[in-house]
Motif scaffolding. Sequence first.
Motif, PDB file in Angstrom:
ATOM      1  N   LYS A   9       0.920  -1.210  -0.193  1.00 25.66           N
ATOM      2  CA  LYS A   9       0.079   0.090   0.028  1.00 25.66           C
ATOM      3  C   LYS A   9       0.992   1.168   0.037  1.00 25.66           C
ATOM      4  N   PRO A  10       0.825   2.216  -0.996  1.00 20.39           N
ATOM      5  CA  PRO A  10       1.655   3.396  -1.195  1.00 20.39           C
ATOM      6  C   PRO A  10       1.038   4.404  -0.205  1.00 20.39           C
ATOM      7  N   TRP A  47      -5.404  -6.230  -8.973  1.00 12.81           N
ATOM      8  CA  TRP A  47      -5.786  -4.869  -8.780  1.00 12.81           C
ATOM      9  C   TRP A  47      -4.421  -4.255  -8.466  1.00 12.81           C
ATOM     10  N   HIS A  48      -4.421  -3.013  -8.477  1.00 11.99           N
ATOM     11  CA  HIS A  48      -3.055  -2.144  -7.918  1.00 11.99           C
ATOM     12  C   HIS A  48      -3.676  -0.770  -7.165  1.00 11.99           C
ATOM     13  N   VAL A  94      -6.508   3.962  -3.563  1.00  9.90           N
ATOM     14  CA  VAL A  94      -7.971   3.180  -3.684  1.00  9.90           C
ATOM     15  C   VAL A  94      -7.164   1.994  -4.774  1.00  9.90           C
ATOM     16  N   GLN A  95      -8.151   0.967  -4.520  1.00 14.77           N
ATOM     17  CA  GLN A  95      -7.852  -0.214  -5.321  1.00 14.77           C
ATOM     18  C   GLN A  95      -8.446  -0.115  -6.691  1.00 14.77           C
ATOM     19  N   VAL A  96      -7.417  -0.318  -7.829  1.00 16.66           N
ATOM     20  CA  VAL A  96      -8.042  -0.180  -9.326  1.00 16.66           C
ATOM     21  C   VAL A  96      -7.570  -1.558  -9.999  1.00 16.66           C
ATOM     22  N   LEU A  97      -8.482  -1.964 -10.568  1.00 18.60           N
ATOM     23  CA  LEU A  97      -8.551  -3.172 -11.187  1.00 18.60           C
ATOM     24  C   LEU A  97      -7.381  -3.320 -12.287  1.00 18.60           C
ATOM     25  N   MET A 139     -11.114  12.567  -9.428  1.00 15.99           N
ATOM     26  CA  MET A 139     -10.416  12.051 -10.977  1.00 15.99           C
ATOM     27  C   MET A 139      -9.676  10.842 -10.766  1.00 15.99           C
ATOM     28  N   PRO A 140      -9.897   9.982 -11.417  1.00 16.98           N
ATOM     29  CA  PRO A 140      -8.854   8.834 -11.224  1.00 16.98           C
ATOM     30  C   PRO A 140      -7.306   9.274 -11.935  1.00 16.98           C
ATOM     31  N   TYR A 141      -6.330   8.602 -11.029  1.00 17.43           N
ATOM     32  CA  TYR A 141      -5.076   8.828 -11.615  1.00 17.43           C
ATOM     33  C   TYR A 141      -4.779   8.075 -12.878  1.00 17.43           C
ATOM     34  N   SER A 142      -5.382   7.127 -12.993  1.00 19.98           N
ATOM     35  CA  SER A 142      -5.016   6.204 -14.282  1.00 19.98           C
ATOM     36  C   SER A 142      -5.765   6.997 -15.505  1.00 19.98           C
ATOM     37  N   GLN A 143      -6.612   8.040 -15.510  1.00 17.78           N
ATOM     38  CA  GLN A 143      -7.025   8.874 -16.502  1.00 17.78           C
ATOM     39  C   GLN A 143      -6.288  10.255 -16.586  1.00 17.78           C
ATOM     40  N   PHE A 144      -5.805  10.931 -15.429  1.00 18.07           N
ATOM     41  CA  PHE A 144      -5.499  12.248 -15.402  1.00 18.07           C
ATOM     42  C   PHE A 144      -4.060  12.315 -14.791  1.00 18.07           C
ATOM     43  N   GLY A 145      -3.499  11.342 -14.249  1.00 20.59           N
ATOM     44  CA  GLY A 145      -2.304  11.329 -13.469  1.00 20.59           C
ATOM     45  C   GLY A 145      -1.223  11.955 -14.669  1.00 20.59           C
ATOM     46  N   ASN A 146      -0.526  12.971 -14.006  1.00 23.08           N
ATOM     47  CA  ASN A 146       0.525  13.612 -14.672  1.00 23.08           C
ATOM     48  C   ASN A 146      -0.111  14.403 -15.936  1.00 23.08           C
TER      49      ASN A 146
END
Length: 917
Positions: A186-187, A206-207, A196-199, A342-349
């Motif tokens: 867990k980071p 998940w990660h 949050v857990q993401v599939l 917003m999800p990190y997977s979509q908007f990270g960086n």
Amino acid sequence: TIGTTIQQSTPFVSTSPVTVSTSGVTEIGSTTKTTTSGPTPSGPTPHSTTIVMTSTSTHTAPTRSTAIATTTTSGPSSLVSTASTIVSLPSVSTSTASVTTSGTTPTESFTTTSGTTSSNFTTMTATTTTSKIVSSGSTSTSGPTATSSAVTIPGESWLLCNCTKAICIEDNIVQVIPIICNPPPKPTCTNGLSPVQVLDEDKCCWHWECDCYCTGWGDPHYMTFDGLYYSYQGNCTYVLVEEIYKKVDNFGVYIDNYHCDTRDVVSCPRTLIVRHETQEVRMATVKPNTLQVEVTVNKQPVALPYKKFGLSIYESGINRVVEIPELGMNVTYNGLSFSIRMPYSQFGNNTHGQCGTCTNNTADDCMLPNGNIAENCETMADHWQVVDPSKPQCSPGLIPTKAPSTTPKQPCKESSICELLLGSLFKPCHGFVRPEKYYAACVFDSCVLPNLDLECSSLQIYAATCADQSVCIDWRSHTNGVCSYKCPSDKEYRACGPIKEITCKSSQQNETSTKRVEGCFCPNGTMLYDSGVDVCVKTCGCVGVDKKPREFGEKFTVNCQDCICLEGGSGIACEPHECAKQNKTRCDGEGFYEVNEVNSEDSCCPIVTCKCNTSLCTTKFPKCALGFEVHSHIPSGQCCPVYQCVPKRVCVHQNAEFLPNSSVFVDKCQNCFCTNEVNVSTQLNIISCEHIPCNTYCEPGYERQPVKGECCGRCVQTKCVIHTANKSDLILSPGEFKNDPYNNCTIYSCVTIHNQLISSTSEISCPAFNEESCKPGTIAFLPNGCCKTCAPLDSPTPCSVRQMKDFITYKGCRSVDRVVMTECEGTCGTFSLYSAEANSMEHTCSCCRESRTAVREVELICPTGHLISHKYIYVESCSCQDTECSSSQSSELQSTEENDKASTLNHIKRAISLTSK
């Protein structure tokens, strides 16, 4: 696409032979390069493969992968095809199938992955005619019938469906095992929130990810995506979130701030704007510093819930929520605070704006539009202005001269409400979200704006953030009413209500989310009928336009429609309301008309009744004689009134009415009054009169004379009343003169000029007289009885100028003082002789008259107070001049005394005549 597709119609037990047909298979998650040279064998080649089904295995499946397949063929034709695999694990059973493989192609593949797991393998394809499947444990598959297969080397594995994978063991033995995920560590998220857990992409493992979570509240305070806290007091419209590299069309979140105090010191959020593709959502505060928010889409008001073009808006407790499911994005606003998730997977960086960069690193949160990093976020925030036509004073790109102060200039005692953040009330949340930054914001708001209760927004946003971390705290009841929230009468406040309230129209499954939100909810024992129908019901039936809950089967009338609540379909079925038959009503008679009245028993069916309108009547209002008035009455069953003139019981005289016992003026000689007696013939009251007595006395100089309109006449002045110097009154008739009884040198007279009595006082001025120049015995009075002289009384007086002083009166105006006036007086040679020749009397007449005169001016004062100039004749010298003698046949001779008296009277009249002129 999975390398092997197995179809089976019946279950199978641990080991069962199957028949598989395979032709050119490429596995997903790999880059495959296939090269074929030389002839390709045609026809089946007998071969045997064994597939082993295993119940457990540890799998490190890739979370992200890119598959690129390239095939090059030379020589005779080769066949490369792609097929899919369907695998399931039902109950244990057996089956038999045939396997046919054609086309042998050597294949090399590799997979690039990111996330928590990875897998690499190489595959060789061959020709197979039969295979043997070996299964161990309780795992089984249903429906595998191979249409194609790829020959793999021992140790290679590939993904199947339902979180299983296949492993090539050896000698064509394939082992199918379920995927077991090892939980990654867990980071720590820099924003202090839980990850949050993401599939993964395989939807099995998940990660962890740190969501992009930005909040703003108060006047206003910001917490960036990465947890950096700052305050900014701009009053323009700013970018909260935009993409650095544009992936979503017309995407962004913006905030419109305004100065919320009269000193223009601090700002508050007014409108939150969300743009997505063709839609622009505006959530605007209706009243400053309240939780009243209205929502518009493309500048048009909308009702909630709203869902269109991949965007939905709904109410969640006290918040208005905008969700974009395609992006996994959630924006909330309640008038005092906002949050953006917003999800990190979509908007990270890939974000910038006042909410920061979402990199899980606060070092680059204060990024400017040009990519540079500002020294503080207060400076950075001003660079994110956008053009807003409603705010011409805002110019995007201006750089502030200095960073705005975010701390009060003078120390103050913070509100006791702020201390709740650090106390035991919020302690259960301290381990999830640190309260220090929210406490600092609360202290700032309570010091800068102590009268707006903005410190409540710090507690509210902290409680909302805690609820987002599944820690719900009921805090408003501890603020002594300062931060209370009032709900409608049919709702009750809950600090820990569901994010989406269960309704009769939604799923009845239990709420599994641990997150809660505060707001107004239906009381226990009731539920919300529908998200778009804000009515709490005890039983789920129907709710119509009247917002009243109905049970299934209930019949009711609404909007003059007979309706029934039905289960299923649209819920409410209606048809026009039928009215009971009524007897035809006829409105005959003058003044009557038909009107529809509301039926108290059935409001949808009006009753026809007859109403009276007197304006429709043709009978005119009569005009009655004096002393009479109009009386009207409406006979039973009629509308129009009947008029008649009746006595008013008053007296009438000269077109005037008099009430009984009031005085009536007939003439001045009578006292009259109105009696209560009625004249039978006229029907009017009788006037009674009596003569009034007269007073006959008048003041001296006045006489009573009759006057028209008066019964007793009036005392009218007929004589002059002169007040003498000795304060006695002298009464003179017009034309009469009289000496002052005590002074012969003063003569009073009375004349009538233009019917006006005028009294005059004359003073005789005597010439200079020296008794010593007279001989003894010769001193005597002149005939006027005033002046002395030496000459004997019978000696003639020489013609000379005589002076006198008197007032001059002209047209009602009078001289201020007595004026010196002159006259000629004296004796001239006048005689009568008998002439024998003429036998008559001869007359010689000589008159003492003026020989030289002058005109003099004197100022007269009028009754109005103004002065006028008046000219009169002044005699300077006198002489005896001949004149014509008039004949006289009088036989009577007056005595000397009578002649002197007449002469004196003429002098007075001449003086008065001059005065009048």
